[in-house]
Design a protein around this motif. Structure first.
Motif, mmCIF file in Angstrom:
data_model
loop_
_atom_site.group_PDB
_atom_site.id
_atom_site.type_symbol
_atom_site.label_atom_id
_atom_site.label_comp_id
_atom_site.label_asym_id
_atom_site.label_seq_id
_atom_site.Cartn_x
_atom_site.Cartn_y
_atom_site.Cartn_z
ATOM 1 N N LYS A 1 -8.618 -23.374 14.163
ATOM 2 C CA LYS A 1 -8.564 -23.624 12.720
ATOM 3 C C LYS A 1 -7.664 -22.569 12.101
ATOM 4 N N LEU A 2 -6.750 -23.038 11.262
ATOM 5 C CA LEU A 2 -5.886 -22.164 10.466
ATOM 6 C C LEU A 2 -5.946 -22.668 9.033
ATOM 7 N N PRO A 3 -5.588 -21.809 8.063
ATOM 8 C CA PRO A 3 -5.692 -22.231 6.673
ATOM 9 C C PRO A 3 -4.774 -23.398 6.313
ATOM 10 N N THR A 4 -3.742 -23.612 7.104
ATOM 11 C CA THR A 4 -2.837 -24.730 6.845
ATOM 12 C C THR A 4 -2.077 -25.049 8.126
ATOM 13 N N GLU A 5 -1.591 -26.261 8.224
ATOM 14 C CA GLU A 5 -0.791 -26.662 9.386
ATOM 15 C C GLU A 5 0.658 -26.339 9.071
ATOM 16 N N ASN A 6 1.117 -25.165 9.513
ATOM 17 C CA ASN A 6 2.447 -24.709 9.142
ATOM 18 C C ASN A 6 3.019 -23.805 10.229
ATOM 19 N N GLU A 7 4.249 -24.113 10.664
ATOM 20 C CA GLU A 7 4.867 -23.332 11.741
ATOM 21 C C GLU A 7 5.174 -21.897 11.316
ATOM 22 N N TYR A 8 5.467 -21.656 10.044
ATOM 23 C CA TYR A 8 5.734 -20.285 9.603
ATOM 24 C C TYR A 8 4.515 -19.398 9.840
ATOM 25 N N LEU A 9 3.351 -19.912 9.537
ATOM 26 C CA LEU A 9 2.112 -19.162 9.743
ATOM 27 C C LEU A 9 1.886 -18.906 11.234
ATOM 28 N N SER B 1 5.380 -10.920 27.378
ATOM 29 C CA SER B 1 5.791 -12.288 27.034
ATOM 30 C C SER B 1 4.716 -12.889 26.140
ATOM 31 N N VAL B 2 5.100 -13.277 24.941
ATOM 32 C CA VAL B 2 4.193 -13.942 24.005
ATOM 33 C C VAL B 2 4.834 -15.281 23.665
ATOM 34 N N ARG B 3 4.154 -16.360 24.050
ATOM 35 C CA ARG B 3 4.715 -17.690 23.832
ATOM 36 C C ARG B 3 3.716 -18.582 23.113
ATOM 37 N N ALA B 4 4.188 -19.205 22.052
ATOM 38 C CA ALA B 4 3.398 -20.221 21.359
ATOM 39 C C ALA B 4 3.625 -21.525 22.117
ATOM 40 N N THR B 5 2.581 -22.020 22.790
ATOM 41 C CA THR B 5 2.739 -23.174 23.666
ATOM 42 C C THR B 5 2.168 -24.468 23.093
ATOM 43 N N LYS B 6 1.337 -24.369 22.092
ATOM 44 C CA LYS B 6 0.832 -25.542 21.370
ATOM 45 C C LYS B 6 0.840 -25.191 19.902
ATOM 46 N N SER B 7 0.977 -26.223 19.061
ATOM 47 C CA SER B 7 1.117 -25.988 17.628
ATOM 48 C C SER B 7 0.349 -27.030 16.824
ATOM 49 N N ILE B 8 -0.535 -26.566 15.968
ATOM 50 C CA ILE B 8 -1.215 -27.464 15.043
ATOM 51 C C ILE B 8 -0.180 -28.098 14.115
ATOM 52 N N ALA B 9 0.813 -27.311 13.700
ATOM 53 C CA ALA B 9 1.858 -27.804 12.794
ATOM 54 C C ALA B 9 2.673 -28.935 13.414
ATOM 55 N N LYS B 10 2.746 -28.958 14.739
ATOM 56 C CA LYS B 10 3.525 -29.993 15.434
ATOM 57 C C LYS B 10 2.651 -31.100 16.013
ATOM 58 N N GLY B 11 1.376 -31.125 15.602
ATOM 59 C CA GLY B 11 0.508 -32.234 15.975
ATOM 60 C C GLY B 11 -0.492 -31.968 17.081
ATOM 61 N N ASP B 12 -0.468 -30.788 17.687
ATOM 62 C CA ASP B 12 -1.476 -30.474 18.704
ATOM 63 C C ASP B 12 -2.813 -30.199 18.018
ATOM 64 N N ASP B 13 -3.897 -30.267 18.790
ATOM 65 C CA ASP B 13 -5.219 -30.046 18.207
ATOM 66 C C ASP B 13 -5.547 -28.568 18.022
ATOM 67 N N LEU B 14 -4.658 -27.672 18.518
ATOM 68 C CA LEU B 14 -4.862 -26.243 18.330
ATOM 69 C C LEU B 14 -3.525 -25.521 18.423
ATOM 70 N N PHE B 15 -3.537 -24.268 17.978
ATOM 71 C CA PHE B 15 -2.393 -23.379 18.131
ATOM 72 C C PHE B 15 -2.731 -22.474 19.299
ATOM 73 N N GLU B 16 -1.888 -22.511 20.336
ATOM 74 C CA GLU B 16 -2.151 -21.769 21.558
ATOM 75 C C GLU B 16 -1.060 -20.737 21.779
ATOM 76 N N VAL B 17 -1.490 -19.525 22.168
ATOM 77 C CA VAL B 17 -0.559 -18.450 22.477
ATOM 78 C C VAL B 17 -0.875 -17.958 23.888
ATOM 79 N N GLN B 18 0.146 -18.030 24.756
ATOM 80 C CA GLN B 18 0.028 -17.501 26.114
ATOM 81 C C GLN B 18 0.695 -16.131 26.145
ATOM 82 N N ILE B 19 -0.020 -15.158 26.666
ATOM 83 C CA ILE B 19 0.458 -13.776 26.682
ATOM 84 C C ILE B 19 0.377 -13.240 28.112
#
Length: 183
Positions: A133-141, A162-180
């Protein structure tokens, strides 16, 4: 959908410090309500996320950077550098990366409302973080948060990070995922 004033202040400080030649132009491009927030923000108060960080970050990215990822990521790194200085820097330097991010996941919820984040997997040299959950679905955030995590881990002493954003709520995924991962 709110953001803590300290985050708003950091965006203003970032543009002022990193792009002083374009600061006035950037401020003038902001809506009246965003301009007002840049002038009167109190770090402990809550503000609307659209006027507080999304609009200022979008304008900053289009004015100074080639992409949303680059500008938002760099401003997130700046925010970590500023926020994790002084007494906090000692805490960060002596922390393990996993402890830092687990703690940071709780801290992020005090800056962005609503936020739900958890470390779903971790080892001695890697971590998988989910924001459900994020306050808004936005790639800038999302990029701003990932940039903050990257700088925090650098301060913690991580090498070959290595910090990679691999899933994005802003792009339609069900969560924002960061692989580190790090050495």
């Amino acid at each position: 959908m709110e953001v803590r004033g300290s985050v708003v202040s950091n965006i203003n400080a970032y543009v002022k410090e990193m792009h002083p030649e374009g600061y006035d132009e950037w401020i003038n491009k902001l809506s009246d309500s965003s301009q007002e927030l840049m002038k009167r923000t109190t770090s402990s108060k809550w503000y609307p996320i659209d006027e507080g960080i999304l609009e200022p970050t979008q304008i900053m990215c289009s004015q100074f950077y080639g992409s949303a990822k680059e500008g938002a990521w760099k401003s997130g790194r700046f925010s970590a550098e500023v926020g994790l200085s002084g007494l906090y820097k000692v805490f960060v330097v002596i922390s393990t990366p996993t402890f830092l991010i687990k703690r940071a996941s709780r801290v992020l919820a005090t800056f962005y409302n609503p936020t739900e984040v958890s470390v779903v997997d971790s080892s001695d040299h890697s971590m998988l973080v989910h924001f459900t959950k994020l306050p808004t679905e936005n790639e800038y955030l999302e990029y701003r948060i990932a940039g903050w995590m990257e700088k925090a881990l650098e301060i913690c002493g991580c090498k070959d990070l290595s910090v990679r954003a691999t899933k994005s709520i802003a792009k339609g995924d069900d969560l924002f995922e960061v692989q580190i991962s790090w050495r």
